[in-house]
Design a protein around this motif. Structure first.
Motif, short mmCIF file in Angstrom:
data_model
loop_
_atom_site.label_atom_id
_atom_site.label_comp_id
_atom_site.label_asym_id
_atom_site.label_seq_id
_atom_site.Cartn_x
_atom_site.Cartn_y
_atom_site.Cartn_z
N LEU A 54 -16.42 -23.21 40.87
CA LEU A 54 -15.52 -22.22 40.27
C LEU A 54 -16.09 -21.59 38.95
N ARG A 57 -12.99 -20.39 33.48
CA ARG A 57 -12.03 -19.57 32.69
C ARG A 57 -11.18 -20.33 31.83
N ARG A 99 -5.15 -26.60 41.76
CA ARG A 99 -4.23 -25.29 41.13
C ARG A 99 -4.02 -25.76 39.96
N GLU A 114 -4.14 -19.81 41.57
CA GLU A 114 -5.28 -20.47 42.30
C GLU A 114 -6.69 -19.94 41.42
N ARG A 116 -9.56 -20.18 41.93
CA ARG A 116 -10.94 -19.90 42.54
C ARG A 116 -10.80 -18.20 42.39
N THR A 117 -9.51 -17.70 42.48
CA THR A 117 -9.42 -16.30 42.04
C THR A 117 -8.79 -15.81 40.81
N GLU A 119 -5.76 -16.03 39.98
CA GLU A 119 -4.76 -15.23 40.03
C GLU A 119 -3.38 -15.93 40.45
N VAL A 121 -0.41 -17.03 42.71
CA VAL A 121 -0.10 -17.00 44.09
C VAL A 121 1.46 -17.51 44.48
#
Length: 361
Positions: A54, A57, A99, A114, A116-117, A119, A121
């Motif tokens: 990952l 962030r 998550r 999520e 991994r993105t 964003e 969901v």
């Protein structure tokens, strides 16, 4: 990096500046797991399978404008932002690290991210989620419903409410679990008390008046005591984990608010929100070893996986500060939204997340 090399790097970070002496920085963890205690699985920056690969962030919930801003910690720049429910207070990693949940207390929602993105969901309808925790065995999610004066117990997959624990004191907002996972100790900020909850019987079994405005709660590495930041008394209570008695009080600074354990589990960072400082508590000695003047209004904190940086939301200044843990220097300030609060730096080492804005064991 192997354990021996990492120990050398961390040991080399142990010397720095502090008013009146050398500042404590990350040091090599005891390979036996001794000083790390309950945090033994989270002292080395080795990521577990669910989070391997990952991108790192920092997720910043902005209570004032109902948004989450996403920061790349390597470039220290904002890479995304999105709207969530009204008054988001914390971004919480799930127990299984798969998550993230944005706790929007006024919006009565949990926004699922999520990682991994990076964003959103899904949006879950959940009543009054000021804060969110997971029992150490991962079987229950605990929603801290501050305005409703209760802890709501949910199934962490279906989000079906299973039970409710009434906390008849105003301001229940932060908690942590004992070393055995049998009880939780929670602060009731506006009542000046700390309460103990039996997780098997799902009832309050003890109350400790501490006065002031108790806020964040964190278990000591050896499991013997809970540290409770007190914004009204301007310091930290040391509470005996078994007897639920205050055994010591450590003055830190005006508006003591948030707590964060260092990567090596030797130090406890305390944000003094009304003073613009961060105090460093020696967990073994139970004393304040340093206080760093960082400015702003430091609130919730997260340590980087390598232990070298402390990321801090400035609640009243619309920024996030990056602080060097060797000497307390402010390395950067990142502008974010209005009222940044319980940010999380993700992913992190550890077997599982206890929730809040990232507490790992």
């Amino acid at each position: 990096m192997d354990r021996l090399a990492l120990a050398g790097v961390l040991a080399g970070l142990a010397v720095g500046w502090v008013a009146g002496g050398g500042a404590p920085g990350p040091s090599a963890p005891d390979e036996s797991g001794g000083p790390a205690g309950v945090y033994a699985e989270a002292v080395l920056p080795l990521l577990r399978r669910p989070v391997s690969g990952l991108a790192a962030r920092v997720y910043v919930p902005n209570s004032g404008d109902g948004t989450v801003w996403v920061v790349d910690p390597l470039t220290r720049s904002v890479v995304a932002q999105f709207a969530v429910g009204a008054v988001p207070h914390h971004v919480t990693p799930s127990w299984d690290l798969r998550r993230l949940y944005v706790n929007s207390t006024a919006g009565n929602t949990l926004t699922v991210i999520e990682p991994r993105t990076a964003e959103p969901v899904q949006t879950l309808a959940v009543r009054d989620p000021y804060n969110l925790y997971f029992t150490p065995d991962g079987t229950q999610a605990i929603v801290v419903a501050e305005r409703d004066r209760r802890l709501d117990i949910y199934h962490p997959r279906t989000w079906r409410r299973l039970a409710t624990v009434a906390v008849p004191w105003a301001g229940v907002d932060h908690l942590d679990f004992d070393a055995e996972g049998a009880t939780a100790v929670a602060s009731a900020e506006f009542s000046g008390v700390v309460v103990r909850v039996d997780l098997a019987r799902l009832q309050v079994t003890g109350v400790l008046p501490v006065g002031g405005l108790p806020v964040d709660v964190r278990l000591s590495a050896d499991g013997s005591a809970f540290y409770v930041a007190n914004q009204g008394r301007h310091g930290v209570s040391v509470v005996d984990a078994r007897r639920l008695t205050e055994v010591e009080f450590l003055p830190t600074g005006r508006g003591a608010h948030g707590l964060q354990v260092s990567r090596d589990a030797r130090w406890l960072y305390v944000s003094n929100r009304l003073e613009g400082t961060i105090s460093v508590v020696d967990l073994a000695a139970r004393r304040v070893a340093a206080t760093w003047r960082v400015g702003g209004s430091p609130d919730m904190m997260q340590v980087s996986p390598d232990g070298r940086e402390l990321w801090v939301s400035n609640r009243f200044h619309g920024t996030v500060s990056v602080v060097d843990t060797t000497d307390g220097r402010v390395l950067a300030r990142v502008p974010v939204g209005a009222g940044p609060h319980g940010l999380t730096y993700f992913p992190q080492p550890g077997r599982f997340s206890l929730g809040h804005n990232g507490v790992y064991r």
